[in-house]
Design an enzyme around this catalytic site. Structure first.
Site, PDB file in Angstrom:
ATOM      1  N   SER A 141      28.693 -10.202 -18.865  1.00 46.15           N
ATOM      2  CA  SER A 141      29.106 -10.691 -17.568  1.00 46.15           C
ATOM      3  C   SER A 141      27.948 -11.360 -16.674  1.00 46.15           C
ATOM      4  O   SER A 141      27.898 -11.837 -15.698  1.00 46.15           O
ATOM      5  CB  SER A 141      29.773  -9.740 -16.496  1.00 46.15           C
ATOM      6  OG  SER A 141      31.071  -9.900 -16.997  1.00 46.15           O
ATOM      7  N   SER A 157      31.701 -12.333 -15.882  1.00 47.55           N
ATOM      8  CA  SER A 157      32.526 -12.536 -14.612  1.00 47.55           C
ATOM      9  C   SER A 157      31.536 -12.795 -13.153  1.00 47.55           C
ATOM     10  O   SER A 157      32.218 -12.962 -12.312  1.00 47.55           O
ATOM     11  CB  SER A 157      33.101 -11.198 -14.500  1.00 47.55           C
ATOM     12  OG  SER A 157      31.940 -10.080 -14.434  1.00 47.55           O
ATOM     13  N   LYS A 169      27.013 -10.741  -6.449  1.00 50.49           N
ATOM     14  CA  LYS A 169      28.248 -10.711  -6.714  1.00 50.49           C
ATOM     15  C   LYS A 169      29.029  -9.799  -5.783  1.00 50.49           C
ATOM     16  O   LYS A 169      28.638  -8.904  -5.527  1.00 50.49           O
ATOM     17  CB  LYS A 169      28.305 -10.095  -8.033  1.00 50.49           C
ATOM     18  CG  LYS A 169      29.644 -10.037  -8.892  1.00 50.49           C
ATOM     19  CD  LYS A 169      29.321  -9.513 -10.285  1.00 50.49           C
ATOM     20  CE  LYS A 169      30.551  -9.709 -11.241  1.00 50.49           C
ATOM     21  NZ  LYS A 169      30.344  -9.324 -12.419  1.00 50.49           N
TER      22      LYS A 169
END
Lengths: 479, 68
Positions: A186, A162, A87
């Site tokens: 997330s 996310s 990420k």
């Protein structure tokens, strides 16, 4: 399909642990694995948009060096030669780190996140950074600045957020594992929506040094991968105290993989009778109950019980991260609010009016609530399980707040209701796939244990994956 | 209620933080606060401050998994 493409496809279908073992035995080179992953991104990204930046040359150069080391009889660690991507909120010295935002598009941190350093010290290769929700703040995978990430099972649907790119890239077999982050779900939301495995450890289990902050009280660093065993290896590698993050726990990190013996006899699994199934979709409920049957068939006992103080947990969990993220973003919200997406600036804005007395109340109740959980729940069961998400995977269009989709704000709350409650409690939680809905989108469930019971929740997840093949299903590669 | 909460939030955000409503959609998020307010109302009296020093981190230790 050509022989070369078939070979590459076979490589990308390995689990992370299988890939590590293949390198270790000399059956495959790190260069071959890295090339296969980079090619898989090249093929998949045109449709799923899972990556933000890939560094082909540097990745292959590192892989070549690792192959040379192995041939010389040296291995750096348990991830030797295996490519990973993360990420885009983990700092790497001198590398761009956008945090999925316009505001940080040119940001180049001066230091490297501890989690990344530990993964690389264990021999992994960081081949690039992955798409994510802007500043890690939506549960769907929308991104107004880098384009929406798409669910590899159906491009019209949310990949979950996310850590959207982490979930989509692992599911599409572009990469063997990826770091996500989990403040309200997330890691587990994209794991559930994309049909992969993801774990957040106990609050404080993993150092947050060099990870973009969202909410100091609830942020967690953790992996998404194909299997519970893969996650066990990654979590063990990144877990443990870090002097650079004084909030990280000194609790010893166990050998999580050694605990994966498949034995669930006499294990007591709690299923909540309150909150977690409120308004749950019937298909989600059916998949969840079928999963409980699988666990029962391995000797586990299912006990239905109430989880205490859930109304309070839900209320408190809804404001802690909102206030903390509003605080972090205050300067940018004053100076350049137009550089945020509509959804994020709107969400942050509401945080400036939550009274401090309520924020402090929310934080102060975490201890008492956790102790009540310890006696009223974990005095009766070893773990408890719930659906990761109560609803089926929604479409990107139906949850697009920036486009004014009706009901989208409310949907955001429903998507993360079950996960953010667990963040407030601080418990370790793993999400694993347990079926598909009528439209072919994955369904997941999450397993929670006592603080620092990562080995136990992974053991349950791994045992489930011995008897099911949901985690082995592969979406037809888009493009 | 909705109009009232929006006005209150606008005032609080401006006075305390110097932040203005960024867009029309922010009103929808603001109205969502009423649910949190109602939640706080329902929890009144259920849990209180503890007299003795304690913390969430201490509770993690107290309730953690014990290996035999």
């Amino acid at each position: 399909m050509t022989a070369a493409r078939e070979r590459a496809s076979a490589l990308t279908r390995l689990t992370l642990v299988q890939a590590c073992e293949a390198v270790q035995r000399g059956e495959v080179t790190s260069v071959a694995l890295t090339e296969a992953a980079l090619d898989a991104f090249k093929a998949g990204d045109a449709t799923i948009n899972a990556s933000i930046a890939l560094d082909r040359e540097e990745a292959l150069e590192t892989a070549w060096g690792l192959d040379k080391l192995r041939k010389a009889g040296r291995q750096l660690g348990p991830l030797h030669g295996v490519p990973l991507a993360h990420k885009d909120m983990y700092y790497r010295a001198g590398k761009p780190c956008t945090c999925g935002s316009k505001i940080r598009r040119a940001f180049r941190p001066a230091y490297t996140a501890t989690a990344i350093k530990r993964l690389e010290d264990a021999g992994s290769i960081t081949i690039g950074s992955l798409n994510m929700a802007e500043f890690a703040q939506n549960p769907t995978g929308h991104n107004a600045h880098f384009g929406n990430c798409h669910n590899p099972w159906h491009l019209d649907y949310c990949p979950g957020g996310s850590s959207s790119g982490s979930g989509a890239a692992v599911a599409a077999r572009c990469i063997y594992g990826a770091l996500g982050s989990d403040t309200g779900g997330s890691i587990r939301l994209p794991a559930s929506m994309c049909g992969v495995t993801g774990i957040k450890g106990t609050q404080t289990r993993v150092s947050r040094y060099g990870a973009m902050p969202l909410s100091f009280s609830a942020d967690n660093v953790g992996p998404l991968a194909r299997t519970a065993r893969d996650c066990a290896r990654l979590l063990r590698t990144i877990g443990g105290h870090d002097p650079a993050d004084p909030t990280s726990s000194t609790e010893p990190v166990g050998d999580y993989e050694a605990a994966l013996d498949g034995d669930l006899r006499e294990l007591r699994i709690g299923v909540p009778t309150n909150f977690f199934f409120d308004g749950a979709d019937p298909e989600v409920q059916a998949a969840f109950e079928a999963a409980m049957k699988v666990l029962e068939s391995r000797g586990a006992r299912i006990l239905r019980l109430a989880i205490p103080h859930m109304d309070a947990v839900n209320t408190y969990a809804s404001i802690v991260s909102r206030v903390e993220s509003a605080t972090i973003h205050a300067q940018w919200m004053r100076e350049r609010p137009q550089d945020y997406s509509i959804q994020l600036s709107g969400r942050l804005y509401a945080g400036y009016a939550i009274p401090a007395v309520h924020y402090v109340e929310a934080l102060s109740r975490r201890g008492p609530i956790l102790r009540a959980l310890g006696s009223e729940v974990f005095g009766k069961v070893d773990v408890f399980a719930t659906p990761t998400i109560r609803m089926k995977v929604p479409t990107l269009a139906a949850t697009d707040i920036d486009a004014g989709a009706p009901g989208a704000i409310e949907a955001f709350g429903v998507i993360s209701a079950n996960t953010r409650a667990i963040n407030y409690m601080g418990l370790p939680s793993v999400s694993i796939p347990c079926g598909f809905d009528g439209k072919g989108l994955p369904i997941g469930f999450q397993i929670q244990g006592r603080p620092f019971a990562e080995a136990r929740v992974l053991k349950v997840a791994d045992a489930f994956q011995h008897d099911t093949d949901w985690h082995e299903r592969v979406p037809v590669r888009p493009g | 209620m909705s109009t009232n909460i929006e006005r209150q939030v606008e005032e609080q955000a401006k006075v305390w933080s110097g932040v203005a409503p960024p867009n029309a959609a922010s009103g929808n998020f603001t109205r969502g606060l009423t649910e949190a307010i109602q939640g706080f109302e329902r929890t009144r009296g259920q849990l209180g401050f503890e007299d003795e020093p304690s913390s969430f981190e201490a509770a993690l230790q107290e309730t953690k998994e014990r290996t035999p």
